[in-house]
Scaffold this motif. Structure first.
Motif, PDB file in Angstrom:
ATOM      1  N   ASN A  72      -7.929  -0.201  -5.213  1.00 38.30           N
ATOM      2  CA  ASN A  72      -8.735   0.226  -4.063  1.00 38.30           C
ATOM      3  C   ASN A  72      -7.996  -0.007  -2.749  1.00 38.30           C
ATOM      4  O   ASN A  72      -8.043   0.832  -1.842  1.00 38.30           O
ATOM      5  CB  ASN A  72     -10.081  -0.498  -4.036  1.00 38.30           C
ATOM      6  CG  ASN A  72     -11.091   0.116  -4.959  1.00 38.30           C
ATOM      7  OD1 ASN A  72     -10.877   1.181  -5.519  1.00 38.30           O
ATOM      8  ND2 ASN A  72     -12.206  -0.566  -5.136  1.00 38.30           N
ATOM      9  N   MET A  73      -7.308  -1.149  -2.633  1.00 33.35           N
ATOM     10  CA  MET A  73      -6.569  -1.426  -1.405  1.00 33.35           C
ATOM     11  C   MET A  73      -5.431  -0.429  -1.207  1.00 33.35           C
ATOM     12  O   MET A  73      -5.143  -0.034  -0.081  1.00 33.35           O
ATOM     13  CB  MET A  73      -6.045  -2.863  -1.392  1.00 33.35           C
ATOM     14  CG  MET A  73      -7.120  -3.893  -1.133  1.00 33.35           C
ATOM     15  SD  MET A  73      -6.475  -5.521  -0.696  1.00 33.35           S
ATOM     16  CE  MET A  73      -5.857  -6.085  -2.261  1.00 33.35           C
ATOM     17  N   GLY A  75       0.792  -1.218   0.000  1.00 35.31           N
ATOM     18  CA  GLY A  75       0.000   0.000   0.000  1.00 35.31           C
ATOM     19  C   GLY A  75       0.823   1.265   0.000  1.00 35.31           C
ATOM     20  O   GLY A  75       0.285   2.354   0.127  1.00 35.31           O
ATOM     21  N   GLU A  76       2.118   1.132  -0.151  1.00 38.79           N
ATOM     22  CA  GLU A  76       2.993   2.290  -0.041  1.00 38.79           C
ATOM     23  C   GLU A  76       3.172   3.076  -1.332  1.00 38.79           C
ATOM     24  O   GLU A  76       3.506   4.241  -1.298  1.00 38.79           O
ATOM     25  CB  GLU A  76       4.371   1.854   0.487  1.00 38.79           C
ATOM     26  CG  GLU A  76       4.326   1.344   1.903  1.00 38.79           C
ATOM     27  CD  GLU A  76       3.843   2.381   2.908  1.00 38.79           C
ATOM     28  OE1 GLU A  76       4.287   3.537   2.827  1.00 38.79           O
ATOM     29  OE2 GLU A  76       3.010   2.021   3.758  1.00 38.79           O
ATOM     30  N   GLY A 106      -9.118   6.843  -8.667  1.00 39.38           N
ATOM     31  CA  GLY A 106     -10.194   7.340  -7.822  1.00 39.38           C
ATOM     32  C   GLY A 106     -11.385   7.901  -8.561  1.00 39.38           C
ATOM     33  O   GLY A 106     -12.053   8.804  -8.072  1.00 39.38           O
ATOM     34  N   ALA A 107     -11.677   7.360  -9.742  1.00 37.03           N
ATOM     35  CA  ALA A 107     -12.802   7.858 -10.535  1.00 37.03           C
ATOM     36  C   ALA A 107     -14.146   7.268 -10.111  1.00 37.03           C
ATOM     37  O   ALA A 107     -15.176   7.597 -10.679  1.00 37.03           O
ATOM     38  CB  ALA A 107     -12.565   7.581 -12.017  1.00 37.03           C
ATOM     39  N   GLY A 108     -14.124   6.372  -9.132  1.00 40.75           N
ATOM     40  CA  GLY A 108     -15.372   5.789  -8.667  1.00 40.75           C
ATOM     41  C   GLY A 108     -15.886   4.650  -9.534  1.00 40.75           C
ATOM     42  O   GLY A 108     -17.081   4.361  -9.549  1.00 40.75           O
ATOM     43  N   MET A 109     -14.984   3.988 -10.237  1.00 39.05           N
ATOM     44  CA  MET A 109     -15.387   2.861 -11.087  1.00 39.05           C
ATOM     45  C   MET A 109     -14.857   1.526 -10.569  1.00 39.05           C
ATOM     46  O   MET A 109     -15.156   0.489 -11.132  1.00 39.05           O
ATOM     47  CB  MET A 109     -14.893   3.090 -12.521  1.00 39.05           C
ATOM     48  CG  MET A 109     -15.578   4.260 -13.208  1.00 39.05           C
ATOM     49  SD  MET A 109     -17.370   4.101 -13.283  1.00 39.05           S
ATOM     50  CE  MET A 109     -17.531   2.681 -14.336  1.00 39.05           C
ATOM     51  N   GLY A 110     -14.064   1.540  -9.502  1.00 39.39           N
ATOM     52  CA  GLY A 110     -13.435   0.320  -8.996  1.00 39.39           C
ATOM     53  C   GLY A 110     -14.420  -0.773  -8.645  1.00 39.39           C
ATOM     54  O   GLY A 110     -14.432  -1.841  -9.263  1.00 39.39           O
ATOM     55  N   LEU A 111     -15.259  -0.535  -7.657  1.00 35.83           N
ATOM     56  CA  LEU A 111     -16.224  -1.563  -7.243  1.00 35.83           C
ATOM     57  C   LEU A 111     -17.220  -1.904  -8.349  1.00 35.83           C
ATOM     58  O   LEU A 111     -17.487  -3.091  -8.587  1.00 35.83           O
ATOM     59  CB  LEU A 111     -16.942  -1.151  -5.959  1.00 35.83           C
ATOM     60  CG  LEU A 111     -16.089  -1.173  -4.687  1.00 35.83           C
ATOM     61  CD1 LEU A 111     -16.877  -0.603  -3.509  1.00 35.83           C
ATOM     62  CD2 LEU A 111     -15.598  -2.570  -4.377  1.00 35.83           C
TER      63      LEU A 111
END
Length: 142
Positions: free
Chosen positions: A53-54, A13-14, A107-112
């Protein structure tokens, strides 16, 4: 293939440069065992979105991939802050990614939504302050 084949990956996550390494490795491994290109593509896209996402939200986590005769199961688990409203998070375009992440093109909101779109089943278990586990399956094309 009668036994379950298992792969395990730590998702760092770094930094964003290593995000997606696990999905690239899974793609190669699935190709080696003869999984169809369409199935590999679906697993790779869903897993990549989960890895991102992680990294964005949970400072990394772990990815486990199980392959049997009928399906590929991907389990992504983190110890991040959890998802406050899963229903809202599933809506295309909804994002809690910070501005610095968005400036990098993430971070466009399409991941999930993409994870759900590219899998046959997806289950999200999340507890605030504890973490999130996403379990996805992709049926193997016979």
């Amino acid at each position: 293939m009668s036994d379950v084949i298992k792969f395990h990956f730590d998702v760092d996550g770094e930094n964003f440069t290593s995000a997606g390494e696990a999905s690239v490795q899974v793609k190669k491994l699935l190709r080696q065992i003869g999984i169809s290109p369409d199935c590999i593509r679906r697993v790779s896209v869903a897993m990549y979105e989960g890895e991102i996402n992680m990294v964005i939200h949970a400072n990394g986590g772990v990815a486990d991939v199980l392959v049997d005769d009928e399906k590929i199961t991907v389990i992504l688990a983190d110890k991040g802050p959890g998802i406050k409203d899963i229903h809202l998070a599933m809506q295309e375009g909804y994002s809690t990614a910070p501005d610095n992440v968005r400036s990098l093109g993430f971070g466009a909101g399409m991941g999930l939504p993409n994870m759900k779109r590219y899998t046959d089943t997806m289950d999200i278990e999340s507890e605030l302050g504890v973490g999130t586990t996403v379990t996805m399956t992709v049926n193997i094309n016979k």
